[in-house]
Write a protein that holds these residues in place. Sequence first.
Motif, PDB file in Angstrom:
ATOM      1  N   ALA A 275     -17.473 -51.018-104.833  1.00 24.31           N
ATOM      2  CA  ALA A 275     -16.440 -50.699-103.845  1.00 24.31           C
ATOM      3  C   ALA A 275     -16.445 -51.659-102.661  1.00 24.31           C
ATOM      4  O   ALA A 275     -15.612 -51.521-101.765  1.00 24.31           O
ATOM      5  N   GLN A 307     -14.653 -43.133 -98.776  1.00 21.42           N
ATOM      6  CA  GLN A 307     -13.851 -42.258 -99.628  1.00 21.42           C
ATOM      7  C   GLN A 307     -13.729 -42.829-101.035  1.00 21.42           C
ATOM      8  O   GLN A 307     -13.767 -42.092-102.031  1.00 21.42           O
ATOM      9  N   ARG A 308     -13.590 -44.161-101.132  1.00 18.30           N
ATOM     10  CA  ARG A 308     -13.472 -44.812-102.442  1.00 18.30           C
ATOM     11  C   ARG A 308     -14.749 -44.605-103.264  1.00 18.30           C
ATOM     12  O   ARG A 308     -14.692 -44.361-104.475  1.00 18.30           O
ATOM     13  N   GLN A 310     -16.911 -42.072-102.938  1.00 12.74           N
ATOM     14  CA  GLN A 310     -16.988 -40.664-103.335  1.00 12.74           C
ATOM     15  C   GLN A 310     -16.021 -40.348-104.471  1.00 12.74           C
ATOM     16  O   GLN A 310     -16.356 -39.606-105.401  1.00 12.74           O
ATOM     17  N   GLU A 311     -14.833 -40.920-104.422  1.00 15.58           N
ATOM     18  CA  GLU A 311     -13.859 -40.689-105.493  1.00 15.58           C
ATOM     19  C   GLU A 311     -14.354 -41.260-106.816  1.00 15.58           C
ATOM     20  O   GLU A 311     -14.160 -40.658-107.875  1.00 15.58           O
ATOM     21  N   ALA A 312     -14.997 -42.420-106.771  1.00 10.97           N
ATOM     22  CA  ALA A 312     -15.533 -43.017-108.002  1.00 10.97           C
ATOM     23  C   ALA A 312     -16.616 -42.130-108.612  1.00 10.97           C
ATOM     24  O   ALA A 312     -16.730 -42.027-109.842  1.00 10.97           O
ATOM     25  N   ARG A 314     -16.721 -38.843-108.292  1.00 11.44           N
ATOM     26  CA  ARG A 314     -16.133 -37.587-108.758  1.00 11.44           C
ATOM     27  C   ARG A 314     -15.480 -37.723-110.130  1.00 11.44           C
ATOM     28  O   ARG A 314     -15.299 -36.726-110.833  1.00 11.44           O
ATOM     29  N   ARG A 315     -15.091 -38.942-110.495  1.00 14.14           N
ATOM     30  CA  ARG A 315     -14.423 -39.130-111.789  1.00 14.14           C
ATOM     31  C   ARG A 315     -15.379 -38.808-112.934  1.00 14.14           C
ATOM     32  O   ARG A 315     -16.543 -39.183-112.898  1.00 14.14           O
ATOM     33  N   THR A 326     -23.497 -35.907-106.013  1.00 10.94           N
ATOM     34  CA  THR A 326     -22.627 -36.266-104.899  1.00 10.94           C
ATOM     35  C   THR A 326     -23.439 -36.985-103.831  1.00 10.94           C
ATOM     36  O   THR A 326     -24.676 -37.027-103.893  1.00 10.94           O
ATOM     37  N   ASN A 361     -21.803 -33.730 -99.346  1.00  7.31           N
ATOM     38  CA  ASN A 361     -20.642 -34.279-100.061  1.00  7.31           C
ATOM     39  C   ASN A 361     -19.475 -34.495 -99.112  1.00  7.31           C
ATOM     40  O   ASN A 361     -18.326 -34.161 -99.410  1.00  7.31           O
ATOM     41  N   ARG A 362     -19.773 -35.042 -97.932  1.00  4.31           N
ATOM     42  CA  ARG A 362     -18.740 -35.288 -96.944  1.00  4.31           C
ATOM     43  C   ARG A 362     -19.069 -36.548 -96.148  1.00  4.31           C
ATOM     44  O   ARG A 362     -20.164 -37.106 -96.272  1.00  4.31           O
TER      45      ARG A 362
END
Length: 382
Positions: A275, A307-308, A310-312, A314-315, A326, A361-362
């Motif tokens: 990222a 955010q990028r 964390q999104e990676a 979550r996939r 997380t 996870n934040r």
Amino acid sequence: MSTLMAVAMCVVLFAALRSFPSTVQGLREWVIGLLGLVGASVLFGLRGIVPAGILLPLANSVFLCGAGMLLIGTQRYYGVRPSWRLFHAVWLLGLLVMLCWLYLRPDFAMRVAMFSFLMLVLNATQFLVIVRHGERHLSTLFFGTLTLVQALSVLHRGVSALQDGGAGSDILHGGPYHSLYLAVTAFMTLLLPVGFMTVATRRLQTILEQRSNRDPLTAVLNRRGFAEFHARECARLPLALMSIDLDFFKAINDRHGHAMGDRVLVDVAGVIGGALRDSDAVARFGGEEFVVLLPATQQARAELVAQRIQEALRRPRPDQGLPAYTISVGIACQATDEETLDSLLLRSDRALYRAKQQGRNRIEVAQVEIFQFRRDPHICQN
């Protein structure tokens, strides 16, 4: 003199083979190649004792094998597929040349010329490998220049043998050019291994520097490497720093084992690195904690990067075979060069702790604190 030099360099390369890491390839082949050159010199020294019809084909074939192994060693060092077909073709052709122009059609000049051209093939191939795959460094220039000189020397000898019928190439009664060829050959026997040792030592230095600045498990920077990176980049304000910690990592180790925990650490390091820009850096600060430095980055972009990441994570990634996990992220932004790295780390750690307290996870951003930053000249000099 060539034989003694080859023996000395063989000992040096063998010592390097025993002490250098296995990632420095090609040393074994260079030792074998030098032993082949020494063996050929010993065989040539038996002239007058062993019949020439047996001695010359054998000695020249051994010499070509030795030179061929130097090429193989160079290719392995640079990660190039070894040219074994070329290697066997050259020494077999050398044997056929000797047998043809020694028995079927005796011609000293043709033997010298053909042998020289076969050596030229090996030297030229080695030179091309160095040019194409060597790094831009003085050691590579030195090694490549020596190989080129060797190639030009055998080319000149081969052409001269064809022009003067071999009169200037006789090992006992040759002319001045042949004497120069012998001198070049003698010194190249010493200098070529020295050139290879120079590039090998350069590779060793690079490996040791990486090991001192890199985490051995995840291959990202360690604390020392991160501090050096910050010292180079701290002038590129504004800086953003992210402290990242895996949530409930101890539970992953307890439930799945430490081997799986190590795989998770490697995975998260790869996700974080994917990222980032080339100008950014990620480091492991021990355990499950990672730190990311983002030069020339405002708070908005730092949050977007977090955010990028964390999104990676979550996939769904069923092919990875890893447990779901997380991360929590704390972000601190440096707006002035007066703030030290320690202060920036402290503020990002506080933000990370707040993210942990508020449910994990934040992402949390450090608040700007009003206090005097003390300049540390060892951290950053503008």
